[in-house]
Scaffold this active site. Structure first.
Site, mmCIF file in Angstrom:
data_model
loop_
_atom_site.group_PDB
_atom_site.id
_atom_site.type_symbol
_atom_site.label_atom_id
_atom_site.label_comp_id
_atom_site.label_asym_id
_atom_site.label_seq_id
_atom_site.Cartn_x
_atom_site.Cartn_y
_atom_site.Cartn_z
ATOM 1 C CG LEU A 1 -1.948 -1.154 1.230
ATOM 2 C CD1 LEU A 1 -2.596 -1.285 2.596
ATOM 3 C CD2 LEU A 1 -3.001 -0.938 0.141
ATOM 4 C CG ASN B 1 0.907 -7.241 7.421
ATOM 5 O OD1 ASN B 1 0.003 -7.923 6.913
ATOM 6 N ND2 ASN B 1 2.194 -7.477 7.178
ATOM 7 C CG HIS C 1 5.829 -10.925 7.981
ATOM 8 N ND1 HIS C 1 5.682 -11.019 6.619
ATOM 9 C CD2 HIS C 1 7.079 -11.365 8.261
ATOM 10 C CE1 HIS C 1 6.802 -11.491 6.089
ATOM 11 N NE2 HIS C 1 7.667 -11.718 7.066
ATOM 12 C CG ASP D 1 6.631 1.364 7.806
ATOM 13 O OD1 ASP D 1 6.610 0.430 6.968
ATOM 14 O OD2 ASP D 1 7.585 1.549 8.595
ATOM 15 N N GLY E 1 7.071 0.739 4.058
ATOM 16 C CA GLY E 1 8.063 -0.286 3.743
ATOM 17 C C GLY E 1 7.435 -1.676 3.717
ATOM 18 C CG ASP F 1 6.443 -7.649 5.827
ATOM 19 O OD1 ASP F 1 5.222 -7.437 5.896
ATOM 20 O OD2 ASP F 1 6.939 -8.442 4.999
ATOM 21 C CD GLU G 1 0.521 -16.299 10.488
ATOM 22 O OE1 GLU G 1 -0.263 -15.573 9.861
ATOM 23 O OE2 GLU G 1 1.352 -17.036 9.921
#
Ligand code: GRF
Length: 221
Positions: free
Chosen positions: A97, A111, A113, A145, A147, A149, A178
């Site tokens: 994004l 997010n 990961h 952000d 970047g 991850d 998770e």
């Protein structure tokens, strides 16, 4: 008197097991959020079925059907806006994004990961971990952000890497964590218990939700 739940938009691209974990958490009366909308950039994603089965609006915004990234993101924003989304959760969403998009939900995009960041960002995190020979792997929930991850870490859970592991077995072990970690982190974030402190976060977790950094039993040496 119950307070209004925070409206989540969940962005997906695949199977949606993390979406399912969030949907399941939202069925609990005391969970402070609800999934208001699911957006997939992949028309065939199984995650869409999971959303529909839960009675949640499921929208396809196919990146291939848009002339530019800006147009693709504008379509996602429109879907999220129509559903009154306040926070965004990426759950196996395979597109990056832009800073413009993230600015529309500043500090409200999360997010998950499948690695212990900052190790092994990007694609095939579990394969990277196996190839590097680490003995402990895991997952991370972080603010997003611009970047890959790289955003401030909210919580992590660790699992052992066993000698006989392949990518499939390690991924499955991480996925169990998770599904536990993501709803917990969402609960803390949307209730204002996670604050940004530069590149770090401060988490004011009550004892019952203080397991943001797990050490799994049975870890090998
Ligand atoms: C998960 O491992 C998640 O950490 C990563 O992509 C995978 C998605 O799985 N970002 P699912 O679609 O939630 O089952």
């Amino acid at each position: 008197m119950s307070t209004a739940r925070v409206r989540l938009g969940v962005l997906v691209s695949g199977g949606g097991s993390n979406l399912q974990a969030l949907l399941d958490a939202c069925t609990r009366e005391d969970f402070p959020a609800e999934v208001a909308c699911v957006v997939s950039n992949v028309p065939t994603a199984h995650a869409l079925e999971r959303a529909r089965a839960a009675g949640v609006p499921a929208v396809v915004v196919d990146h291939k059907a848009h002339a530019s990234k800006a147009a693709f993101e504008a379509a996602i924003l429109e879907a999220l806006g129509a559903a009154g989304v306040q926070w965004v959760c990426l759950a196996g969403f395979m597109r990056l994004l832009s800073a413009d998009f993230l600015g529309r939900f500043a500090g409200r995009v999360l997010n998950i990961h499948p690695s212990l960041l900052p190790s092994f960002p990007g694609l095939h995190a579990q394969r990277q971990a196996l190839e590097r020979g680490v003995k402990v792997a895991g997952c991370t929930v972080h603010f997003v952000d611009a970047g890959t991850d790289t955003g401030p870490i909210i919580g992590q859970a660790a699992v052992p890497v066993l000698p006989e592991d392949d990518e499939k077995s390690l991924s499955a072990r991480i996925l169990v964590e998770e599904h536990r970690l993501y709803p917990l982190a969402v609960r803390l974030a949307v209730t204002g218990q996670v604050t940004l402190d530069g590149v770090r976060t401060r988490v004011a977790a009550p004892p019952s939700t203080g397991e943001l950094a797990l050490r799994s039993p049975g870890a090998t040496t």
